[in-house]
Enzyme design. Structure first.
Site, PDB file in Angstrom:
ATOM      1  N   ASP A   7      47.198  40.775  35.908  1.00 63.54           N
ATOM      2  CA  ASP A   7      47.153  41.461  34.615  1.00 63.54           C
ATOM      3  C   ASP A   7      48.284  42.483  34.565  1.00 63.54           C
ATOM      4  OD1 ASP A   7      46.292  42.005  32.092  1.00 63.54           O
ATOM      5  OD2 ASP A   7      44.340  42.796  32.656  1.00 63.54           O
ATOM      6  N   ASP A  21      43.554  47.322  37.390  1.00 63.21           N
ATOM      7  CA  ASP A  21      43.090  46.044  36.841  1.00 63.21           C
ATOM      8  C   ASP A  21      43.534  44.844  37.679  1.00 63.21           C
ATOM      9  OD1 ASP A  21      41.994  47.553  34.924  1.00 63.21           O
ATOM     10  OD2 ASP A  21      43.039  46.656  33.241  1.00 63.21           O
TER      11      ASP A  21
END
Length: 398
Positions: free
Chosen positions: A266, A284
């Site tokens: 991500d 993330d």
């Protein structure tokens, strides 16, 4: 798309492993259902758990527990202020608790591998200079908070916002061109730093290294699409544009996939806490895997283009000179010696991956009564026009 113990962005109360950019795409309703948790009850539950993992006599007290104002829709983040006795002194800590969502929350992903995320954060910290949150505890027993979770230290910093997007008026647009260039280069350096870790060190965390990492990665997206379209609404759905795109990817498969590296997954500026214009914490890690370098590079480029297309739609200036494809490719080659390959293909793959996630986010909003199912299911994809023009070869300037 976030971490359970990641730090918090003290500028806007968004957690450091769950920035809104990863989970709340621009253009979606600002107020969407992210949690139905009773915070007072959760505070007591977490305090009891904390006392159970700390040494006897720690007498832990949770002074505050709250959901960040920009909580994402993947894993759930909780911001915690706590104190306890440590070696005869009272210590205080600002923490982030990353909790796997229950099925009733209609999660964005089918599963949440916190063992992987916790282990990978530790690995990146010990094998590189890439800044990540300090992880403290991993709890796999769901009895404490109703789902597995892990705990990290909070990190001070600021996240480029998603809603409204950072390119439509934010500290990023207010920065000078030189400052944005510093942010851009330092972000590419962080991605390069992750890729520079010996992938063999992550075999115990990410699983065995696939013989064909790109094939394995795309197969995972096909599996995700099948899971996403068989949802808790009345009927299964088919998104023709995603199916057409998956076919295109297969028909135009790169002759040389390239070796697999540790892929952040991500990889975008909205998932980084910045100290000034350099990363303070990379967040993330839910989408991490073994994959060619270009998977992360294309994702970072496409997600900025996604916001730029929205700015164009609203006739706003945006940031057209920021995170440009040619600049990112050249900077990465300069820093690593690796010239990105097959980027046209990888940028379409990034758009397809994002289409999968956006469709699931929309289905989630429909479930909670915050959106309606469109007559044309391709309209589940917010960037439908961009993906269609990519497939037709008309998106990028010639």
């Amino acid at each position: 798309m976030t971490d359970a113990t990641s730090p918090a962005d003290t500028s806007d109360d968004s957690p450091a492993g769950d920035s809104p950019a990863g989970d709340t795409p621009a253009g979606e309703p600002t107020f969407v259902t992210t949690t139905t948790r009773d915070m007072d009850a959760t505070r007591g539950q977490f305090a009891a758990w904390l006392n159970s993992v700390l040494p006897t006599g720690a007498d832990a007290d949770v002074h505050e527990l709250k959901a960040p104002t920009a909580n994402g829709m993947s894993s759930e983040s909780l911001l915690v202020e706590a104190s306890w006795n440590d070696g005869g002194e009272r210590t205080t800590a600002s923490l982030v608790v990353r909790v796997a969502p229950p099925l009733t929350a209609v999660p964005v992903f089918p599963s949440y591998d916190f063992d992987m995320q916790f282990g990978l954060l530790s690995l990146v910290a010990s094998h590189s200079t890439v800044p990540v949150p300090n992880v403290r505890w991993l709890e796999t027993d769901p009895s404490a908070l109703g789902s597995p979770f892990f705990v990290m230290d909070r990190v001070d910093g600021r996240v480029p916002p998603d809603n409204m997007p950072y390119n439509m008026g934010s500290w990023v647009t207010e920065a000078s061109a030189a400052e944005r260039n510093e942010l851009q280069r330092s972000t590419v350096a962080a991605i390069a730093g992750i890729h520079g870790i010996d992938p063999a060190t992550a075999v115990g965390v990410l699983g065995p290294m696939p013989t064909e990492p790109l094939r394995d990665h795309v197969a995972g997206q096909r599996t995700y699409y099948e899971w996403m379209r068989i949802n808790d609404l009345d009927d299964e759905i088919v998104v023709p544009l995603i199916e057409r795109s998956l076919t295109w990817l297969e028909e135009h498969w790169p002759a040389d996939e390239g070796p697999g590296v540790i892929s952040w997954g991500d990889s975008r500026i909205g998932n980084i806490l910045y100290d000034g214009f350099t990363p303070a914490a990379v967040l993330d890690w839910e989408m991490a895997a073994f994959a060619p370098r270009e998977v992360d590079l294309a994702w970072s480029i496409f997600l900025h283009r996604f916001f730029e297309d929205i700015a164009t739609t609203f006739e706003l200036d945006g940031l057209p000179d920021f995170f440009r494809r040619a600049d990112i490719e050249a900077t990465y080659a300069e820093m690593t010696g690796h010239v990105p390959q097959n980027m046209d293909w990888h940028l379409i793959y990034a758009a397809v991956r994002h289409a999968n996630v956006m469709s699931r986010v929309k289905i989630r909003a429909i479930h909670f009564g915050e959106a309606e199912m469109p007559d044309d299911l391709d309209d589940l994809i917010m960037h439908r026009a961009a993906l269609e023009s990519m497939l037709d070869g008309t998106y990028w300037p010639k």
